[in-house]
Design an enzyme around this catalytic site. Structure first.
Site, mmCIF file in Angstrom:
data_model
loop_
_atom_site.group_PDB
_atom_site.id
_atom_site.type_symbol
_atom_site.label_atom_id
_atom_site.label_comp_id
_atom_site.label_asym_id
_atom_site.label_seq_id
_atom_site.Cartn_x
_atom_site.Cartn_y
_atom_site.Cartn_z
ATOM 1 N N TYR A 141 70.047 113.808 -16.006
ATOM 2 C CA TYR A 141 69.329 112.792 -15.211
ATOM 3 C C TYR A 141 68.147 113.673 -14.892
ATOM 4 C CZ TYR A 141 72.589 108.888 -14.609
ATOM 5 O OH TYR A 141 73.179 107.900 -14.858
ATOM 6 N N LYS A 188 83.422 118.562 -20.515
ATOM 7 C CA LYS A 188 83.435 118.280 -22.061
ATOM 8 C C LYS A 188 83.409 119.856 -22.446
ATOM 9 C CE LYS A 188 83.853 116.203 -26.022
ATOM 10 N NZ LYS A 188 84.974 115.626 -26.495
ATOM 11 N N ASP A 220 86.853 112.588 -22.413
ATOM 12 C CA ASP A 220 87.173 111.524 -23.359
ATOM 13 C C ASP A 220 88.819 111.090 -22.999
ATOM 14 O OD1 ASP A 220 87.977 114.103 -24.215
ATOM 15 O OD2 ASP A 220 87.799 113.427 -26.380
ATOM 16 N N ASP A 244 78.766 108.652 -13.568
ATOM 17 C CA ASP A 244 78.150 107.385 -13.859
ATOM 18 C C ASP A 244 78.940 106.289 -14.595
ATOM 19 O OD1 ASP A 244 76.274 105.334 -13.476
ATOM 20 O OD2 ASP A 244 75.419 105.898 -15.669
ATOM 21 N N ASP A 248 82.276 103.089 -13.293
ATOM 22 C CA ASP A 248 82.161 101.820 -13.747
ATOM 23 C C ASP A 248 83.567 101.428 -14.170
ATOM 24 O OD1 ASP A 248 79.273 101.410 -12.941
ATOM 25 O OD2 ASP A 248 78.961 100.513 -14.622
HETATM 26 C C1 IPM Z 1 74.474 104.177 -10.248
HETATM 27 C C2 IPM Z 1 73.377 103.571 -11.297
HETATM 28 C C3 IPM Z 1 72.146 104.437 -11.341
HETATM 29 C C4 IPM Z 1 72.649 105.643 -12.085
HETATM 30 C C5 IPM Z 1 71.042 103.928 -12.413
HETATM 31 C C6 IPM Z 1 70.692 102.410 -11.803
HETATM 32 C C7 IPM Z 1 69.903 105.026 -12.415
HETATM 33 O O1 IPM Z 1 73.972 103.077 -12.575
HETATM 34 O O2 IPM Z 1 74.110 104.557 -9.343
HETATM 35 O O3 IPM Z 1 75.353 104.123 -10.883
HETATM 36 O O4 IPM Z 1 72.786 105.743 -13.225
HETATM 37 O O5 IPM Z 1 73.077 106.782 -11.246
HETATM 38 MN MN MN Z 2 76.031 103.505 -12.859
#
Ligand code: IPM
Ligand code: MN
Length: 357
Positions: A141, A188, A220, A244, A248
């Site tokens: 990032y 990894k 993985d 990240d 999710d």
């Molecule tokens: C998160 C989001 C952000 C990230 C994006 C919107 C930049 O997905 O906070 O998880 O990737 O960190």
């Molecule tokens: Mn995210």
């Protein structure tokens, strides 16, 4: 106590869920005799529209003069061209970097009353209660990148230094000490040099925390274990992009992305608190978003930035009570069952909080 809280509703459902989280923080203040001052500012897409900048200097100044920031979500179709020069997400990255918020805490628990309708079998979800500690100001990032060039190539660099890994690892180990004393570091290391440095450094930090059982997993295989045996995990520490993606994925365990809160912290008590969901353009403006992630983010704010541990726990318990009593927004409702609006759900949590006194 007195505290100033900057509220950055952002875009889409961010605005809707922030209104509810702020109402609950006002209740917490009234019940506990605290004075919270709220100051609102533009951030994300709406700030691009108003000021040409997702993180304008007026917003930055308010952020610099407060105890904590509560943030909704940024982005939307209007600003979603990934090749645009100015994008809402840049505001988020600059905010994290500006305040040195290197540790992103994302607690994930499976609520038993939601398990029956979760995408995963209920027995897999029993006892799921984990804390992701995602490194937030390093890796791909923020590493050296090239995107213009001749148009035929581009690169991002995963760059980590030993101190960067040490500080986030220590946050994770300390968190593990207050929990089930088990830490899993995800990398990894069989392929990436940055992951080998990560693993070596986490191993060194582990020696400072002999009471915590530390192990390592490749990302993985971890992605699979996370769904196969989620209850095994306690604290998970990992680099920015892996964190990240994995958080999710972990949202499936909680029943909905709308359930999960986060805290982004640096060295001190200052922090940015936001639900992990996005601006959800598909449901924005309908008043049906799940405010749980935002409310639980407010609870993390009370705990980590204001040191109000009892109040934080009460707010978390109020959410649980409301869920136990059947309060459901559309994303967590049983198929064909009536669902509450965001505001109605918020009222149910407020009522539960008042009952807890
Ligand atoms: C998160 C989001 C952000 C990230 C994006 C919107 C930049 O997905 O906070 O998880 O990737 O960190
Ligand atoms: Mn995210």
């Amino acid at each position: 106590m007195q505290a100033t809280i900057t509220v950055l509703p952002g875009d889409g459902i961010g605005v809707e869920v922030m209104a509810i989280a702020v109402a609950l923080l006002k209740d917490v203040a009234a019940l506990g005799g605290h004075t919270f001052t709220f100051q609102e500012a533009l951030f994300g897409g709406c700030a691009i529209d108003a000021a040409g900048d997702p993180f304008p200097s007026e917003t930055r100044q308010l952020c610099e003069n407060c105890h904590a920031i509560l943030l909704g979500a940024v982005g939307g179709p209007k600003w979603s061209d990934p090749s645009a020069e100015v994008r809402p997400e840049q505001g988020l990255l600059r905010l994290r970097q500006h305040f040195g918020l290197f540790a992103n805490l994302r607690p994930v628990r499976a609520y038993p009353m939601l398990a029956r309708h979760a995408p995963l079998r209920a027995e897999l979800l029993e006892g799921v209660d984990m804390l992701f500690v995602r490194e937030l100001t390093g890796g791909a990032y923020f590493g050296p990148r090239q995107e213009q060039g001749d148009g035929d190539s581009a690169y991002d660099t995963i760059l980590y230094t030993v101190p960067e890994v040490q500080r986030v690892a220590r946050v994770a180990f300390r968190a593990a000490q207050g929990r089930r004393k088990h830490l899993t570091s995800v990398d990894k290391a069989n392929v990436l040099a940055s992951s080998r440095l990560w693993r070596r450094t986490v191993e060194q930090v582990a020696a400072e925390f002999p009471d915590v059982r530390a192990d390592h997993a490749l990302v993985d295989s971890f992605a699979m274990q996370l769904i196969r045996t989620p209850a095994r995990f306690d604290v998970i520490v990992t680099e920015n992009m892996f964190g990240d993606i994995l958080t999710d994925e972990a949202a499936i365990l909680a029943g909905s992305l709308g359930m999960l809160p986060s805290a982004s912290l640096g060295e001190g008590t200052f922090g940015v608190y936001e639900p992990i969901h996005g601006s959800a353009p598909d449901i924005a403006g309908k008043g049906i978003a799940n405010p749980t992630g935002a409310i639980l983010s407010a609870a993390l704010l009370l705990r980590h930035s204001l040191g109000l541990h009892q109040e934080a726990a009460a707010l978390e318990l109020a959410v649980q009570r409301a869920l136990e009593a059947g309060a459901r927004t559309a994303d967590i409702a049983e198929p064909d069952a009536p669902a509450l609006s965001s505001a109605e759900f918020g009222e149910r949590v407020r009522a539960a909080l008042r009952q807890l006194g």
